[in-house]
Scaffold this motif. Structure first.
Motif, PDB file in Angstrom:
ATOM      1  N   PHE A  51      41.550  98.896 -22.915  1.00 47.08           N
ATOM      2  CA  PHE A  51      40.909  98.345 -21.716  1.00 47.08           C
ATOM      3  C   PHE A  51      41.961  98.017 -20.646  1.00 47.08           C
ATOM      4  O   PHE A  51      41.788  98.340 -19.470  1.00 47.08           O
ATOM      5  N   GLU A  52      43.046  97.399 -21.077  1.00 52.08           N
ATOM      6  CA  GLU A  52      44.096  97.035 -20.110  1.00 52.08           C
ATOM      7  C   GLU A  52      44.677  98.266 -19.431  1.00 52.08           C
ATOM      8  O   GLU A  52      44.935  98.261 -18.235  1.00 52.08           O
ATOM      9  N   LEU A  82      42.151  99.515 -16.994  1.00 46.66           N
ATOM     10  CA  LEU A  82      42.080  98.632 -15.819  1.00 46.66           C
ATOM     11  C   LEU A  82      43.279  98.889 -14.903  1.00 46.66           C
ATOM     12  O   LEU A  82      43.154  98.943 -13.677  1.00 46.66           O
ATOM     13  N   GLN A  83      44.433  99.062 -15.534  1.00 51.00           N
ATOM     14  CA  GLN A  83      45.652  99.286 -14.758  1.00 51.00           C
ATOM     15  C   GLN A  83      45.570 100.610 -13.992  1.00 51.00           C
ATOM     16  O   GLN A  83      45.865 100.685 -12.810  1.00 51.00           O
ATOM     17  N   GLU A  84      45.122 101.642 -14.710  1.00 46.63           N
ATOM     18  CA  GLU A  84      45.125 102.982 -14.127  1.00 46.63           C
ATOM     19  C   GLU A  84      43.965 103.224 -13.150  1.00 46.63           C
ATOM     20  O   GLU A  84      44.107 103.967 -12.183  1.00 46.63           O
ATOM     21  N   HIS A  85      42.830 102.569 -13.426  1.00 53.50           N
ATOM     22  CA  HIS A  85      41.636 102.860 -12.619  1.00 53.50           C
ATOM     23  C   HIS A  85      41.103 101.646 -11.881  1.00 53.50           C
ATOM     24  O   HIS A  85      39.908 101.577 -11.599  1.00 53.50           O
ATOM     25  N   LYS A  86      41.951 100.675 -11.610  1.00 51.39           N
ATOM     26  CA  LYS A  86      41.432  99.460 -10.959  1.00 51.39           C
ATOM     27  C   LYS A  86      40.825  99.767  -9.591  1.00 51.39           C
ATOM     28  O   LYS A  86      39.932  99.050  -9.128  1.00 51.39           O
TER      29      LYS A  86
END
Lengths: 164, 200
Positions: free
Chosen positions: A10-11, A14-18
């Motif tokens: 998930f992290e 989130l980082q790649e597709h925020k």
């Protein structure tokens, strides 16, 4: 899948597709406290969806599917709730960090917010370069209908831009 | 503006965070929810205790005034006094565990959830009390009133009141508890992301 593996995936998502998260949040909610609420809802749902991801589509497509689904449901629910919300709910938790707001981008978001739920989803996917086939699969309508709707949205946005 | 130009504007958005999470505001929101839950529980206890003592007082006054001590009225008044006492003891117990929560954001929200759960239980018990009082009141009206329609009107009034109480229970108390549980879930989510220190 263990909790820590789920969290790790998930992290990284989130980082790649925020950007996807933020674009959807901004398109579906105009008020800061709503944006915060929607962001949290989307984040929780994407996190929950991690174990169900089977690599049969791109991660961005998967996130769009989950997030748009959540955003549409959220926007329908929030309409009913808004009147009941008390003032204390209006405390801001998400703070915009955008330094130089781009007026044209703000206008574009404003126009997207005015579209209905399905058109809004299609418009976001179109702007992010998804194919008709991918859009049809995410939104759950036929590919040909996507084509019709996209043409209408493009025409509508172009007409609105002339009034700027 | 042509659509291609809009696409270019759209693509200028960087992938950096457009938002930052304000931890202080988040904590304030939690504290505000905690205080609201405690205030609501106190208010509800106060209203219930006052209403029960008042109603019991009226029943006693009527009996003394008429010098007519009927068993149903005595039982009803006794039930009201016992329930008022039970609510008072419940309140004291609730106050004693108020300070037992950790002084963290998660502790605050746990306290709010505990208060909300207490309120849900209190509201549920009140509905049972309402039913008991209704039965006694309806029986009493049917015994005393000469016209059957008076009894029917009182019965209808209590039925409507029961459904209103059920609506209030679901709309306010249960939904408040659910909302608090949802905030807790979000807090844990943030904590897992490492954005907020919840005290876990």
């Amino acid at each position: 899948m263990t909790n820590s593996q789920q969290q790790q995936i998930f992290e990284s998502w989130l980082q790649e597709h925020k950007g996807i998260f933020f674009k959807i949040v901004r398109s579906y909610s105009a008020v800061p406290q709503d944006q915060e609420d929607l962001f949290q809802e989307i984040a929780v749902n994407v996190w929950k969806s991690v174990p169900n991801f089977r690599n049969n589509c791109a991660v961005s497509t998967w996130i769009y599917r989950i997030a748009l689904n959540r955003a549409v449901k959220w926007s329908l629910k929030v309409r009913k709730q808004q009147e009941r919300e008390s003032d204390e709910e209006a405390i801001k938790v998400l703070q915009p960090v955008e330094e130089k707001p781009d007026e044209r981008l703000a206008w574009l978001y404003e126009q997207i917010q005015k579209l209905d739920e399905v058109d809004r989803s299609l418009c976001l996917l179109m702007l992010d370069g998804f194919s008709y086939k991918e859009m049809a699969s995410i939104v759950g309508i036929s590919e040909s209908y996507v084509g019709v709707k996209i043409n209408r949205i493009k025409k509508h946005l172009t007409e609105q831009s002339k009034k700027m | 503006m042509e659509f291609d130009e809009m696409k270019k504007i759209w693509d200028t958005q960087s992938n950096v965070a457009m938002y930052a999470i304000d931890e202080e505001a988040l904590h304030n929101r939690v504290i505000s929810k905690r205080n609201k839950a405690a205030r609501n529980a106190s208010k509800m206890e106060g209203i219930l205790i006052f209403s029960l003592l008042f109603a019991s007082g009226i029943i006693w006054s009527a009996m003394i005034f008429k010098a007519n001590y009927e068993l149903p009225s005595l039982v009803l008044s006794g039930i009201m006094l016992v329930v008022a006492g039970a609510i008072f003891l419940g309140r004291r117990k609730r106050m004693s565990w108020q300070n037992g929560f950790e002084n963290t954001m998660l502790g605050d929200i746990d306290q709010a959830i505990a208060n909300a759960s207490y309120q849900v239980a209190l509201s549920k018990s009140s509905r049972w009390l309402y039913l008991t009082v209704s039965v006694f009141a309806v029986l009493s009206v049917f015994n005393e009133a000469s016209e059957w329609w008076k009894g029917l009107l009182v019965t209808l009034f209590f039925i409507l009141g029961y459904f209103a109480a059920r609506w209030e229970h679901k709309t306010f108390y249960v939904s408040q508890k659910r909302s608090l549980e949802s905030v807790r879930k979000k807090l844990l989510q943030f904590q897992e992301q490492g954005n907020v220190e919840t005290g876990l």
